[in-house]
Design a protein around this motif. Sequence first.
Motif, PDB file in Angstrom:
ATOM      1  N   ILE A 230       0.784  -1.192  -0.121  1.00 50.04           N
ATOM      2  CA  ILE A 230      -0.011   0.071   0.086  1.00 50.04           C
ATOM      3  C   ILE A 230       0.996   1.129   0.092  1.00 50.04           C
ATOM      4  CG2 ILE A 230      -1.824   1.256   1.302  1.00 50.04           C
ATOM      5  CD1 ILE A 230      -2.655  -1.378   0.174  1.00 50.04           C
ATOM      6  N   SER A 231       0.822   2.035  -0.999  1.00 51.65           N
ATOM      7  CA  SER A 231       1.739   3.200  -1.155  1.00 51.65           C
ATOM      8  C   SER A 231       1.229   4.347   0.140  1.00 51.65           C
ATOM      9  CB  SER A 231       1.442   3.978  -2.575  1.00 51.65           C
ATOM     10  OG  SER A 231       0.031   4.428  -2.448  1.00 51.65           O
ATOM     11  N   LYS A 232       2.405   5.143   0.302  1.00 52.58           N
ATOM     12  CA  LYS A 232       2.341   6.165   1.351  1.00 52.58           C
ATOM     13  C   LYS A 232       0.882   7.249   0.917  1.00 52.58           C
ATOM     14  CE  LYS A 232       7.128   5.851   2.409  1.00 52.58           C
ATOM     15  NZ  LYS A 232       8.158   6.419   1.823  1.00 52.58           N
TER      16      LYS A 232
ATOM     17  N   ASP B  75      -2.399   7.613   3.261  1.00 54.84           N
ATOM     18  CA  ASP B  75      -2.418   8.825   3.846  1.00 54.84           C
ATOM     19  C   ASP B  75      -3.994   9.361   3.692  1.00 54.84           C
ATOM     20  OD1 ASP B  75      -0.257   8.731   5.115  1.00 54.84           O
ATOM     21  OD2 ASP B  75       0.812   9.986   3.529  1.00 54.84           O
ATOM     22  N   LYS B  76      -4.268   8.944   2.269  1.00 54.85           N
ATOM     23  CA  LYS B  76      -5.755   9.341   1.869  1.00 54.85           C
ATOM     24  C   LYS B  76      -6.743   8.655   2.925  1.00 54.85           C
ATOM     25  CE  LYS B  76      -4.842   9.658  -3.031  1.00 54.85           C
ATOM     26  NZ  LYS B  76      -5.119   9.032  -4.298  1.00 54.85           N
ATOM     27  N   ARG B  77      -6.588   7.619   3.305  1.00 58.05           N
ATOM     28  CA  ARG B  77      -7.379   6.689   4.322  1.00 58.05           C
ATOM     29  C   ARG B  77      -7.220   7.575   5.707  1.00 58.05           C
ATOM     30  NH1 ARG B  77      -5.044   2.251   4.176  1.00 58.05           N
ATOM     31  NH2 ARG B  77      -3.812   2.321   6.051  1.00 58.05           N
ATOM     32  N   ARG B  78      -6.273   8.172   5.968  1.00 57.09           N
ATOM     33  CA  ARG B  78      -6.387   8.824   7.418  1.00 57.09           C
ATOM     34  C   ARG B  78      -6.550  10.285   7.344  1.00 57.09           C
ATOM     35  NH1 ARG B  78      -0.403   6.121   8.935  1.00 57.09           N
ATOM     36  NH2 ARG B  78      -1.080   4.082   9.156  1.00 57.09           N
TER      37      ARG B  78
END
Length: 60
Positions: A8-10, A14-17
């Motif tokens: 899973i790319s950074k 980060d979009k999920r968070r």
Amino acid sequence: MGNPKHKISKSRRDKRRTHKVLSAPFLSLCPQCREYKLPHHVCPNCGTYKGLEILTVKEI
């Protein structure tokens, strides 16, 4: 049990968070004593709500 098949790319992580953020509470001024308080709550400093004395505040 499921295991990740790909990294899973950074960016995707980060979009999920994006929604996991804390915000400062909105404060309003008490019309009686001009101290900050939460809206629609009794003022902890003077004990009034909408111009009526609800709590008796002890002087320390």
